[in-house]
Design an enzyme around this catalytic site. Sequence first.
Site, PDB file in Angstrom:
ATOM      1  N   ILE A   1      -7.125  57.136  23.398  1.00 60.39           N
ATOM      2  CA  ILE A   1      -7.128  58.274  22.483  1.00 60.39           C
ATOM      3  C   ILE A   1      -5.863  59.104  22.694  1.00 60.39           C
ATOM      4  CG2 ILE A   1      -8.389  59.815  24.067  1.00 60.39           C
ATOM      5  CD1 ILE A   1      -9.846  60.918  21.541  1.00 60.39           C
TER       6      ILE A   1
ATOM      7  N   LEU B   1     -12.366  52.399  29.383  1.00 61.70           N
ATOM      8  CA  LEU B   1     -11.402  53.404  28.961  1.00 61.70           C
ATOM      9  C   LEU B   1     -10.016  52.920  29.364  1.00 61.70           C
ATOM     10  CD1 LEU B   1     -13.236  56.674  30.087  1.00 61.70           C
ATOM     11  CD2 LEU B   1     -13.372  55.491  27.885  1.00 61.70           C
TER      12      LEU B   1
ATOM     13  N   ARG C   1     -34.373  57.837  30.103  1.00 63.23           N
ATOM     14  CA  ARG C   1     -33.809  56.548  30.495  1.00 63.23           C
ATOM     15  C   ARG C   1     -32.789  56.005  29.502  1.00 63.23           C
ATOM     16  NH1 ARG C   1     -36.352  50.515  31.386  1.00 63.23           N
ATOM     17  NH2 ARG C   1     -34.708  49.808  32.800  1.00 63.23           N
ATOM     18  N   LEU C   2     -31.669  55.558  30.057  1.00 63.82           N
ATOM     19  CA  LEU C   2     -30.735  54.702  29.349  1.00 63.82           C
ATOM     20  C   LEU C   2     -30.931  53.306  29.935  1.00 63.82           C
ATOM     21  CD1 LEU C   2     -28.316  54.318  27.409  1.00 63.82           C
ATOM     22  CD2 LEU C   2     -26.813  54.809  29.340  1.00 63.82           C
TER      23      LEU C   2
ATOM     24  N   CYS D   1     -28.869  57.928  33.494  1.00 61.86           N
ATOM     25  CA  CYS D   1     -30.180  58.468  33.161  1.00 61.86           C
ATOM     26  C   CYS D   1     -30.206  59.942  33.507  1.00 61.86           C
ATOM     27  CB  CYS D   1     -31.283  57.735  33.928  1.00 61.86           C
ATOM     28  SG  CYS D   1     -31.394  55.978  33.529  1.00 61.86           S
TER      29      CYS D   1
ATOM     30  N   ASN E   1     -31.345  58.182  39.109  1.00 58.48           N
ATOM     31  CA  ASN E   1     -30.228  57.968  38.192  1.00 58.48           C
ATOM     32  C   ASN E   1     -29.186  57.207  38.994  1.00 58.48           C
ATOM     33  OD1 ASN E   1     -28.067  58.109  36.410  1.00 58.48           O
ATOM     34  ND2 ASN E   1     -27.602  60.233  36.892  1.00 58.48           N
ATOM     35  N   GLY E   2     -29.131  55.890  38.808  1.00 52.24           N
ATOM     36  CA  GLY E   2     -28.201  55.147  39.643  1.00 52.24           C
ATOM     37  C   GLY E   2     -28.081  53.691  39.273  1.00 52.24           C
ATOM     38  N   GLU E   3     -27.127  53.048  39.914  1.00 54.61           N
ATOM     39  CA  GLU E   3     -26.957  51.605  39.841  1.00 54.61           C
ATOM     40  C   GLU E   3     -26.784  51.110  41.268  1.00 54.61           C
ATOM     41  OE1 GLU E   3     -24.243  53.478  38.133  1.00 54.61           O
ATOM     42  OE2 GLU E   3     -25.942  53.947  36.844  1.00 54.61           O
TER      43      GLU E   3
END
EC number: 6.3.5.4
Length: 559
Positions: free
Chosen positions: A287, A255, A49-50, A2, A75-77
């Site tokens: 990639i 990734l 917000r995401l 976020c 902004n966190g988890e």
Amino acid sequence: MCGIWALFGGGENVAEQCSCAQKIAHRGPDCFRLESVRHFDRCVLGFHRLCINDGEHGMQPMRIRKYPHLWLCCNGEIYNHKQLRDQFGFDCETECDCEIILHLYEKGGVQFAAEQLDGVFAFVLLDTNRRQVCFARDTFGVRPLFSLKEGNNVLAVCSEVKGLIGMIKKPQNGGAKPTIKAFPPGCYEVCDMSDGGRATPKEQGRFHAIGDMPKYNVMAKPSMTQNQDHLDMIRLLLEAAVQKRLMSERRVGCLLSGGLDSSLIAALLTKNAAKAGITYPIQTYSIGMEGSPDIAAARKVAKHIGSEHHEVTMTRREVLGAIDEIIYCLESYDILSVRASMGNYLLARYIKRETDSVVIYSGEGSDELTWGYINFKKAPTTESADAEGRRLLEELYLYDVLRSDRNTAAHGLEVRVPFLDHAFTGYYLSLAPELRRSRDGVEKFLLREAFSGMGLLPEDILWRPKEGFSDGTSPADNPLHLLIRDFVQNKVTDEMMENATKRFPVNPPQSKEAYYYRQVFERHYPGRADLIPAYWSPKWTGSKDPCARTYANYKNSDI
């Protein structure tokens, strides 16, 4: 992932200042809210917000009925939010993981709250009763936070520098230019709030240091028995770090460069996904240019672990054409950060455009923790290697962690980094340095040994020599650093290089590539060269270029 933005005691044109909040809209493409706090003049909190958890009720600035005087932008988890809820008997109103911060703060203050959090975070918490605002950032700085200060006053904070640039047109009363600085990882700060909304620091401190074991109750405990084998513990703690990060209502991917670190994380992720109730196949992403060794290695790993694999081929034109937007995205002119971002940025763009994965696992942090860089083989002593590893971990937020955050956030993705888990890093760094150094010319020997013979990965991948990400994305006979060198050769003249120190007195560029990057950076962030203290540079290599392929001991296990 976020974006947070806050203004404290804005100037005459608050509306114009608030428009700066839109510069970080990419961090939260799902929702946006901007709120003024009526208790203070010209005090505004903004949030992009995401939606990852509790999409219905987790919008911020967050306020709950029990504590209406608290405002939170985070902004966190927070991976242990349910455990904390049960441990302290908190009555939470939402399923959003960040709500737990409000309850912890009210129980014991901001330092206590930060100490209890197992996760990554940067937050602003405003308390109108105590007339104070608090800031905190996770131990490794995985989530970003910057402050704009004028003298001793905090004028604004933001997840990225671009949301602060342009807020102050010119210094007041001929004073010094306001400073923009990264908030230090592992720290908290408490500021007093005036009626006019100005925030003045009154208390700062560190709540957790790199290498310390967590102060909260961990899900997997080291040394559970007196004879616990350290290889067992490495496996247990790294797998636990992957498991806890599966907390998501959005699709999870990974990734995958085909190197040791990303391959281990991808393998552990696919192994544990079904146990967490995930029914879709895990998507992995690699990639590279034609002839890239990473592409071939990643393909082999994906087949072994059974992931839904995506290969992205990048061209010379795409790489060189993206330099400007990459530097704007990064907010850095560091040579290695820009080079490594070329594949990172283009791959994140592909994930956003072509797939539905939003939460992205990464192997970042392992090289610094496990002495994975090739130059560690040249360390004169084990003690010096240990000191260098810890220094690199402390500076991660300026380089690799910054790169990882910006390249994914630029495309509305959320990156997760299990190697930087509190319990895993604390245990790994508690092991004797002699045990952690390279053996038989093989870097990361201890980590490789822990997973050898388990069938998790093909053994040749598990023991694949270190290849820098920017190196592995290009073929050996046409490496990326030489492609860029040729590109900038005629764009930066010898005369420009002779005057480089005069034009750029802070971190003057020593190569035409560095000069070219610096020009682009100054166009976007004029006068902000102090955002990084120095160019990332490895010790003990005898090379002026950060590219591993220029080292004297590249692919030489005897050195």
